[in-house]
Write a protein that holds these residues in place. Structure first.
Motif, PDB file in Angstrom:
ATOM      1  N   SER A   1       0.823  -1.204   0.000  1.00 35.47           N
ATOM      2  CA  SER A   1       0.000   0.000   0.000  1.00 35.47           C
ATOM      3  C   SER A   1       0.860   1.257   0.000  1.00 35.47           C
ATOM      4  O   SER A   1       1.852   1.330   0.726  1.00 35.47           O
ATOM      5  CB  SER A   1      -0.916   0.024   1.228  1.00 35.47           C
ATOM      6  OG  SER A   1      -1.749  -1.113   1.270  1.00 35.47           O
ATOM      7  N   ALA A   2       0.454   2.226  -0.800  1.00 37.21           N
ATOM      8  CA  ALA A   2       1.045   3.550  -0.691  1.00 37.21           C
ATOM      9  C   ALA A   2       0.481   4.202   0.567  1.00 37.21           C
ATOM     10  O   ALA A   2      -0.699   4.028   0.890  1.00 37.21           O
ATOM     11  CB  ALA A   2       0.706   4.394  -1.915  1.00 37.21           C
ATOM     12  N   MET A   3       1.323   4.951   1.249  1.00 41.61           N
ATOM     13  CA  MET A   3       0.905   5.576   2.496  1.00 41.61           C
ATOM     14  C   MET A   3       1.060   7.086   2.383  1.00 41.61           C
ATOM     15  O   MET A   3       2.027   7.586   1.788  1.00 41.61           O
ATOM     16  CB  MET A   3       1.732   5.054   3.674  1.00 41.61           C
ATOM     17  CG  MET A   3       1.611   3.558   3.897  1.00 41.61           C
ATOM     18  SD  MET A   3      -0.083   3.036   4.251  1.00 41.61           S
ATOM     19  CE  MET A   3      -0.418   3.930   5.785  1.00 41.61           C
TER      20      MET A   3
ATOM     21  N   SER B   1       4.912   2.084  -2.246  1.00 46.11           N
ATOM     22  CA  SER B   1       5.171   0.730  -1.765  1.00 46.11           C
ATOM     23  C   SER B   1       6.419   0.160  -2.439  1.00 46.11           C
ATOM     24  O   SER B   1       7.335  -0.314  -1.775  1.00 46.11           O
ATOM     25  CB  SER B   1       3.968  -0.166  -2.024  1.00 46.11           C
ATOM     26  OG  SER B   1       3.635  -0.171  -3.403  1.00 46.11           O
ATOM     27  N   ALA B   2       6.459   0.218  -3.755  1.00 42.05           N
ATOM     28  CA  ALA B   2       7.629  -0.264  -4.487  1.00 42.05           C
ATOM     29  C   ALA B   2       7.627   0.356  -5.882  1.00 42.05           C
ATOM     30  O   ALA B   2       6.723   0.090  -6.659  1.00 42.05           O
ATOM     31  CB  ALA B   2       7.613  -1.798  -4.584  1.00 42.05           C
ATOM     32  N   PRO B   3       8.586   1.211  -6.177  1.00 42.64           N
ATOM     33  CA  PRO B   3       9.690   1.622  -5.312  1.00 42.64           C
ATOM     34  C   PRO B   3       9.217   2.555  -4.206  1.00 42.64           C
ATOM     35  O   PRO B   3       8.160   3.140  -4.291  1.00 42.64           O
ATOM     36  CB  PRO B   3      10.625   2.358  -6.279  1.00 42.64           C
ATOM     37  CG  PRO B   3       9.713   2.900  -7.319  1.00 42.64           C
ATOM     38  CD  PRO B   3       8.640   1.865  -7.487  1.00 42.64           C
ATOM     39  N   VAL B   4      10.026   2.660  -3.172  1.00 40.30           N
ATOM     40  CA  VAL B   4       9.662   3.482  -2.028  1.00 40.30           C
ATOM     41  C   VAL B   4      10.082   4.917  -2.305  1.00 40.30           C
ATOM     42  O   VAL B   4      11.061   5.419  -1.782  1.00 40.30           O
ATOM     43  CB  VAL B   4      10.311   2.947  -0.742  1.00 40.30           C
ATOM     44  CG1 VAL B   4       9.846   3.758   0.457  1.00 40.30           C
ATOM     45  CG2 VAL B   4       9.967   1.475  -0.560  1.00 40.30           C
ATOM     46  N   SER B   5       9.294   5.577  -3.152  1.00 38.02           N
ATOM     47  CA  SER B   5       9.560   6.979  -3.459  1.00 38.02           C
ATOM     48  C   SER B   5       8.746   7.864  -2.539  1.00 38.02           C
ATOM     49  O   SER B   5       7.697   7.454  -2.031  1.00 38.02           O
ATOM     50  CB  SER B   5       9.209   7.263  -4.912  1.00 38.02           C
ATOM     51  OG  SER B   5       7.844   7.009  -5.136  1.00 38.02           O
TER      52      SER B   5
ATOM     53  N   GLU C   1      -8.951   2.156   0.017  1.00 35.19           N
ATOM     54  CA  GLU C   1      -8.471   3.342   0.692  1.00 35.19           C
ATOM     55  C   GLU C   1      -8.943   3.302   2.136  1.00 35.19           C
ATOM     56  O   GLU C   1     -10.074   2.913   2.426  1.00 35.19           O
ATOM     57  CB  GLU C   1      -8.976   4.618   0.025  1.00 35.19           C
ATOM     58  CG  GLU C   1      -8.387   5.895   0.645  1.00 35.19           C
ATOM     59  CD  GLU C   1      -8.715   7.144  -0.151  1.00 35.19           C
ATOM     60  OE1 GLU C   1      -9.750   7.163  -0.840  1.00 35.19           O
ATOM     61  OE2 GLU C   1      -7.921   8.110  -0.070  1.00 35.19           O
ATOM     62  N   LEU C   2      -8.071   3.702   3.036  1.00 35.61           N
ATOM     63  CA  LEU C   2      -8.368   3.648   4.471  1.00 35.61           C
ATOM     64  C   LEU C   2      -7.823   4.892   5.140  1.00 35.61           C
ATOM     65  O   LEU C   2      -6.712   5.337   4.803  1.00 35.61           O
ATOM     66  CB  LEU C   2      -7.742   2.393   5.077  1.00 35.61           C
ATOM     67  CG  LEU C   2      -8.023   2.087   6.544  1.00 35.61           C
ATOM     68  CD1 LEU C   2      -9.510   1.786   6.744  1.00 35.61           C
ATOM     69  CD2 LEU C   2      -7.179   0.903   7.002  1.00 35.61           C
ATOM     70  N   TRP C   3      -8.594   5.427   6.091  1.00 34.04           N
ATOM     71  CA  TRP C   3      -8.188   6.621   6.837  1.00 34.04           C
ATOM     72  C   TRP C   3      -8.080   6.299   8.325  1.00 34.04           C
ATOM     73  O   TRP C   3      -8.866   5.509   8.867  1.00 34.04           O
ATOM     74  CB  TRP C   3      -9.216   7.733   6.657  1.00 34.04           C
ATOM     75  CG  TRP C   3      -9.248   8.332   5.295  1.00 34.04           C
ATOM     76  CD1 TRP C   3     -10.010   7.926   4.230  1.00 34.04           C
ATOM     77  CD2 TRP C   3      -8.489   9.450   4.829  1.00 34.04           C
ATOM     78  NE1 TRP C   3      -9.768   8.722   3.147  1.00 34.04           N
ATOM     79  CE2 TRP C   3      -8.843   9.675   3.476  1.00 34.04           C
ATOM     80  CE3 TRP C   3      -7.543  10.288   5.416  1.00 34.04           C
ATOM     81  CZ2 TRP C   3      -8.273  10.707   2.712  1.00 34.04           C
ATOM     82  CZ3 TRP C   3      -6.993  11.308   4.652  1.00 34.04           C
ATOM     83  CH2 TRP C   3      -7.354  11.504   3.319  1.00 34.04           C
TER      84      TRP C   3
END
Length: 118
Positions: A32-34, A53-57, A106-108
Motif C-alpha cells: 500500500s502507498a501511504m 510501496s515499491a519503489p519506495v519513493s 483506501e483507508l483513513w
C-alpha cells in the motif's frame, strides 16, 4: 481489524519537532502507498507527504519540503512523519491514509492533533 491508528501529536513551540506514527493492521501494508494529510480549521484537507510501496519513493507538499520526512517500516506495519522546524501554520489534525489503487482500497485513520504555538 482493518485500521490505521495515529499517535504522536501534541502541543509544541514554533521551531520544535514532533514525530507522528501510524500503526496499520488488517491489510497488506507493504503493498500500500501511504500518505499523511492534514486539515486545519476552516480549510480543506491537504496532502502533506506520501511514500510508495515499491519503489519506495517520497513526495512532499512545497510547504513542508526540507522540514518533514515520511518513512515506513514494513516489518512493523508502521509509517512515520518526522516534523522539524514546526511553524504555527502547521497546526492541524494530521491523518494517516493507505491506498491500493489497483484494488480501489483506501483507508483513513482517526487523526491526531498537532498544535504549534508561536
Amino acid at each position: 481489524q482493518v485500521q490505521l491508528v495515529e499517535s504522536g501529536g501534541g502541543l509544541v513551540q514554533a521551531g520544535g519537532s514532533l514525530r507522528l506514527s501510524c500503526a496499520a493492521s488488517g491489510f497488506t501494508f507493504s503493498s500500500s502507498a501511504m500518505r499523511w494529510y492534514r486539515q486545519a480549521p476552516g480549510k480543506e484537507r491537504e496532502l502533506v507527504a506520501s511514500i510508495g510501496s515499491a519503489p519506495v519513493s517520497t513526495n512532499y507538499a512545497d510547504s513542508v519540503k526540507g522540514r518533514f520526512t515520511i518513512s515506513r517500516d514494513n516489518a512493523k506495519n508502521m509509517v512515520y512523519l518526522q516534523m522539524n522546524s514546526l511553524k504555527p501554520e502547521d497546526t492541524a489534525v494530521y491523518y494517516c491514509n493507505a491506498v491500493r489503487a489497483v484494488l480501489r482500497f483506501e483507508l483513513w485513520g482517526q487523526g491526531t492533533q498537532v498544535t504549534v504555538s508561536s
